[in-house]
Motif scaffolding. Structure first.
Motif, mmCIF file in Angstrom:
data_model
loop_
_atom_site.group_PDB
_atom_site.id
_atom_site.type_symbol
_atom_site.label_atom_id
_atom_site.label_comp_id
_atom_site.label_asym_id
_atom_site.label_seq_id
_atom_site.Cartn_x
_atom_site.Cartn_y
_atom_site.Cartn_z
ATOM 1 N N GLY A 82 41.406 5.719 50.266
ATOM 2 C CA GLY A 82 41.239 4.270 50.226
ATOM 3 C C GLY A 82 41.589 3.667 48.870
ATOM 4 N N ASP A 84 40.557 6.244 56.338
ATOM 5 C CA ASP A 84 39.646 7.332 55.960
ATOM 6 C C ASP A 84 40.476 8.467 55.394
ATOM 7 N N PHE A 93 35.157 12.250 45.833
ATOM 8 C CA PHE A 93 36.244 11.274 45.974
ATOM 9 C C PHE A 93 35.764 9.923 46.478
ATOM 10 N N GLN A 100 36.159 18.224 52.797
ATOM 11 C CA GLN A 100 34.706 18.369 52.932
ATOM 12 C C GLN A 100 34.371 19.257 54.139
ATOM 13 N N TYR A 131 18.814 8.766 57.297
ATOM 14 C CA TYR A 131 19.225 8.792 55.880
ATOM 15 C C TYR A 131 17.984 8.869 54.985
HETATM 16 N N1 SAM Z 1 27.348 6.237 57.422
HETATM 17 C C1 SAM Z 1 27.709 7.111 56.388
HETATM 18 C C2 SAM Z 1 26.827 7.037 55.159
HETATM 19 O O1 SAM Z 1 26.311 5.976 54.827
HETATM 20 O O2 SAM Z 1 26.642 8.068 54.532
HETATM 21 C C3 SAM Z 1 29.149 6.978 56.119
HETATM 22 C C4 SAM Z 1 29.910 7.575 57.273
HETATM 23 S S1 SAM Z 1 31.598 7.632 57.196
HETATM 24 C C5 SAM Z 1 31.802 9.088 58.187
HETATM 25 C C6 SAM Z 1 32.043 8.027 55.551
HETATM 26 C C7 SAM Z 1 33.532 8.364 55.427
HETATM 27 O O3 SAM Z 1 34.011 7.990 54.142
HETATM 28 C C8 SAM Z 1 33.865 9.846 55.592
HETATM 29 O O4 SAM Z 1 34.534 10.037 56.798
HETATM 30 C C9 SAM Z 1 34.764 10.164 54.358
HETATM 31 O O5 SAM Z 1 35.867 10.966 54.695
HETATM 32 C C10 SAM Z 1 35.180 8.759 53.936
HETATM 33 N N2 SAM Z 1 35.599 8.628 52.530
HETATM 34 C C11 SAM Z 1 34.929 9.016 51.411
HETATM 35 N N3 SAM Z 1 35.655 8.722 50.305
HETATM 36 C C12 SAM Z 1 36.806 8.114 50.741
HETATM 37 C C13 SAM Z 1 37.948 7.586 50.079
HETATM 38 N N4 SAM Z 1 38.084 7.634 48.738
HETATM 39 N N5 SAM Z 1 38.916 7.006 50.847
HETATM 40 C C14 SAM Z 1 38.815 6.969 52.197
HETATM 41 N N6 SAM Z 1 37.751 7.462 52.874
HETATM 42 C C15 SAM Z 1 36.764 8.041 52.162
#
Ligand code: SAM
Length: 285
Positions: free
Chosen positions: A140, A108, A165, A33, A228
């Motif tokens: 994950g 992550d 993803f 991303q 958001y």
């Molecule tokens: N607070 C945010 C929101 O509600 O939009 C979420 C923040 S956090 C940075 C979200 C994280 O989820 C990202 O760092 C992204 O890389 C991770 N992510 C997304 N899909 C994922 C997956 N399948 N497995 C692990 N991490 C994932």
């Protein structure tokens, strides 16, 4: 995007959110991303992933406290915790504030989110060296597959929006895996988007999917989240066996760590849903 403002446009809703006096200080295209960091006039640093606001210095405590403390105080004895997503490490910091927690694994998919958070949001990463914490950078969905059954008390899904993803993190198949990996009485909590914009499309189906996966009770909590879409956000919990109506209220009142938004009273208040949302949830459950 205009010169002095960083603006996220929500085309489908015809709205936008902007911060004034913003200067882009870093932009990284990871294998997964695009991550941009802005320095803003009034909200400190701001992280965007693929153009969507994620975290700012000023308000992230609202989201991180509500993604962690209600779930942990709703479990009788949370020792083994996992966070899927959450790469900014703010949720991890809050989980580690609980002395009863013995191990926390954060998974992550994107290491760059954590590296940029260490640089621009060091306050969120201040507990990353805690010996109870383990940081992994893998999908994950793959990680949960590999875990032994009944090996977790609390699972926090702190993911991006349910597209790309992250989409798989909102499905019944994923929740069935989570159910198997949680010990009896275990709790899963998922960030569940805006009550106003996504009550019908995401929150109500989430309750239905949790129940279809075997969870015995579900509960949505709501809280403000200015950066958001709509400024109003939610998380949704599900429990493996038993009800979610009670939490460890006395422990929450006597907690040994400081919080800025979460309190036992705010926890109680956040459980009260407006009629339009309860009706949407009841209509699908
Ligand atoms: N607070 C945010 C929101 O509600 O939009 C979420 C923040 S956090 C940075 C979200 C994280 O989820 C990202 O760092 C992204 O890389 C991770 N992510 C997304 N899909 C994922 C997956 N399948 N497995 C692990 N991490 C994932």
């Amino acid at each position: 995007m205009t010169k002095d403002w960083v603006i996220e446009y929500f085309e489908s809703e015809g709205t936008c959110f902007g911060l004034k006096g913003s200067e882009r200080v870093e932009s990284v295209q990871s294998p997964y991303q695009k991550i941009d960091i802005y320095n803003t006039e009034t909200f400190g640093y701001l992280m965007l992933i693929d153009g969507c606001t994620m975290v700012s210095s000023r308000e992230n405590f609202l989201y991180h406290e509500m993604m962690s403390h209600p779930a942990l105080f709703s479990h009788n004895d949370p020792k083994r915790v996992a966070i899927i997503g959450g790469g900014d490490c703010g949720t991890l910091r809050e989980v580690l504030a609980h002395e009863c927690v013995e191990q926390v694994t954060q998974i992550d998919i994107d290491e760059q989110v954590t590296r940029l958070s260490e640089k621009y949001f060091p306050e969120l990463c201040e507990r990353n060296d805690d010996p109870r914490a383990q940081l992994l950078f893998i999908d994950g969905l793959k990680w949960i597959d590999d875990q032994p059954g009944e090996s977790l008390e609390v699972l926090i899904v702190d993911s991006t929006d349910p597209v790309g993803f992250a989409e798989g993190l909102f499905t019944v198949d994923f929740f069935k895996q989570c159910f198997a990996k949680l010990a009896p009485g275990g709790i899963i909590v998922q960030q569940s988007e805006s009550p106003l914009l996504h009550g019908q499309s995401i929150i109500a189906p989430l309750h239905k999917n949790f129940r279809a996966a075997g969870f015995s009770d579900t509960q949505t909590l709501h809280f403000p989240q200015i950066i958001y879409p709509s400024g109003w956000w939610s998380c949704t919990m599900a429990k493996k066996g038993g009800a979610l109506d009670q939490f460890r209220q006395e422990d929450a009142q006597a907690k040994s760590f400081a919080t800025r938004y979460y309190s036992a009273q705010m926890h109680q208040a956040a459980k009260v849903l407006p009629p339009f949302l309860s009706q949407a949830i009841d209509g699908l459950s």
